[in-house]
Design a protein around this motif. Structure first.
Motif, PDB file in Angstrom:
ATOM      1  N   HIS A   1     -55.584 -27.512  43.948  1.00 34.62           N
ATOM      2  CA  HIS A   1     -56.852 -26.789  43.919  1.00 34.62           C
ATOM      3  C   HIS A   1     -57.024 -25.874  45.134  1.00 34.62           C
ATOM      4  CE1 HIS A   1     -58.682 -28.324  40.294  1.00 34.62           C
ATOM      5  NE2 HIS A   1     -58.224 -29.527  40.605  1.00 34.62           N
ATOM      6  N   VAL A   2     -56.495 -26.272  46.280  1.00 39.49           N
ATOM      7  CA  VAL A   2     -56.633 -25.443  47.476  1.00 39.49           C
ATOM      8  C   VAL A   2     -55.661 -24.264  47.441  1.00 39.49           C
ATOM      9  CG1 VAL A   2     -56.308 -25.392  49.981  1.00 39.49           C
ATOM     10  CG2 VAL A   2     -57.562 -27.261  48.937  1.00 39.49           C
TER      11      VAL A   2
ATOM     12  N   LYS B   1     -57.146 -21.582  44.806  1.00 37.91           N
ATOM     13  CA  LYS B   1     -57.877 -20.956  45.919  1.00 37.91           C
ATOM     14  C   LYS B   1     -59.348 -21.377  45.950  1.00 37.91           C
ATOM     15  CE  LYS B   1     -54.503 -17.839  46.914  1.00 37.91           C
ATOM     16  NZ  LYS B   1     -53.308 -18.598  47.058  1.00 37.91           N
ATOM     17  N   GLN B   2     -59.599 -22.660  45.736  1.00 32.90           N
ATOM     18  CA  GLN B   2     -60.963 -23.175  45.778  1.00 32.90           C
ATOM     19  C   GLN B   2     -61.280 -23.677  47.181  1.00 32.90           C
ATOM     20  OE1 GLN B   2     -61.143 -26.079  42.640  1.00 32.90           O
ATOM     21  NE2 GLN B   2     -61.636 -24.524  41.128  1.00 32.90           N
ATOM     22  N   PRO B   3     -62.566 -23.741  47.510  1.00 32.69           N
ATOM     23  CA  PRO B   3     -62.933 -24.272  48.832  1.00 32.69           C
ATOM     24  C   PRO B   3     -62.464 -25.718  48.994  1.00 32.69           C
ATOM     25  CG  PRO B   3     -64.808 -23.196  47.786  1.00 32.69           C
ATOM     26  CD  PRO B   3     -63.713 -23.247  46.772  1.00 32.69           C
ATOM     27  N   ILE B   4     -62.249 -26.113  50.223  1.00 34.17           N
ATOM     28  CA  ILE B   4     -61.713 -27.441  50.512  1.00 34.17           C
ATOM     29  C   ILE B   4     -62.650 -28.542  50.026  1.00 34.17           C
ATOM     30  CG2 ILE B   4     -61.113 -29.014  52.404  1.00 34.17           C
ATOM     31  CD1 ILE B   4     -59.881 -26.624  53.823  1.00 34.17           C
ATOM     32  N   LEU B   5     -63.952 -28.382  50.227  1.00 36.04           N
ATOM     33  CA  LEU B   5     -64.898 -29.415  49.823  1.00 36.04           C
ATOM     34  C   LEU B   5     -64.874 -29.643  48.309  1.00 36.04           C
ATOM     35  CD1 LEU B   5     -66.951 -31.364  50.971  1.00 36.04           C
ATOM     36  CD2 LEU B   5     -68.702 -29.631  50.628  1.00 36.04           C
ATOM     37  N   ILE B   6     -64.821 -28.572  47.543  1.00 33.45           N
ATOM     38  CA  ILE B   6     -64.757 -28.709  46.080  1.00 33.45           C
ATOM     39  C   ILE B   6     -63.430 -29.336  45.668  1.00 33.45           C
ATOM     40  CG2 ILE B   6     -64.637 -27.394  43.921  1.00 33.45           C
ATOM     41  CD1 ILE B   6     -66.796 -25.570  45.077  1.00 33.45           C
ATOM     42  N   SER B   7     -62.359 -28.994  46.360  1.00 34.27           N
ATOM     43  CA  SER B   7     -61.059 -29.589  46.062  1.00 34.27           C
ATOM     44  C   SER B   7     -61.052 -31.090  46.349  1.00 34.27           C
ATOM     45  CB  SER B   7     -59.965 -28.904  46.880  1.00 34.27           C
ATOM     46  OG  SER B   7     -59.902 -27.544  46.552  1.00 34.27           O
TER      47      SER B   7
END
Length: 90
Positions: A61-62, A66-72
């Motif tokens: 996911h990161v 390319k999603q934010p770390i918290l969402i990942s």
């Protein structure tokens, strides 16, 4: 990702953390009460799930999406519940 989806993801991640803590607490209690191989095997399975499943989900996911770390982190934690549902405990 809208606010509704984010709240649902947070709830799923929180439930997964509670399942993880409850399962490991019961394993720790079993270890102190009856020192058997079952406890060791169950702990190895738990560590394997974290390393083999959750870490690659987080990295996917990161890096790839390319999603934010918290969402990942939320997505990796939420996926733990689905993995535990598939594991057959002896």
């Amino acid at each position: 990702m809208n606010q509704q989806q984010l709240q649902t993801l947070k709830k799923a991640a929180l439930r997964s953390v509670w399942v993880f803590l409850l399962l490991n607490s019961s394993l720790l209690l079993l270890f102190f009460l009856d020192n058997t191989e079952f406890v060791f095997i169950a702990l190895v399975i738990q560590i394997s799930i974290v390393v083999i499943w959750q870490l690659p989900v987080f990295i996917f996911h990161v890096v790839y999406k390319k999603q934010p770390i918290l969402i990942s982190i939320y997505k990796a934690l939420a996926s733990y519940r689905y993995v535990i549902e598939q594991v057959q405990w002896p």
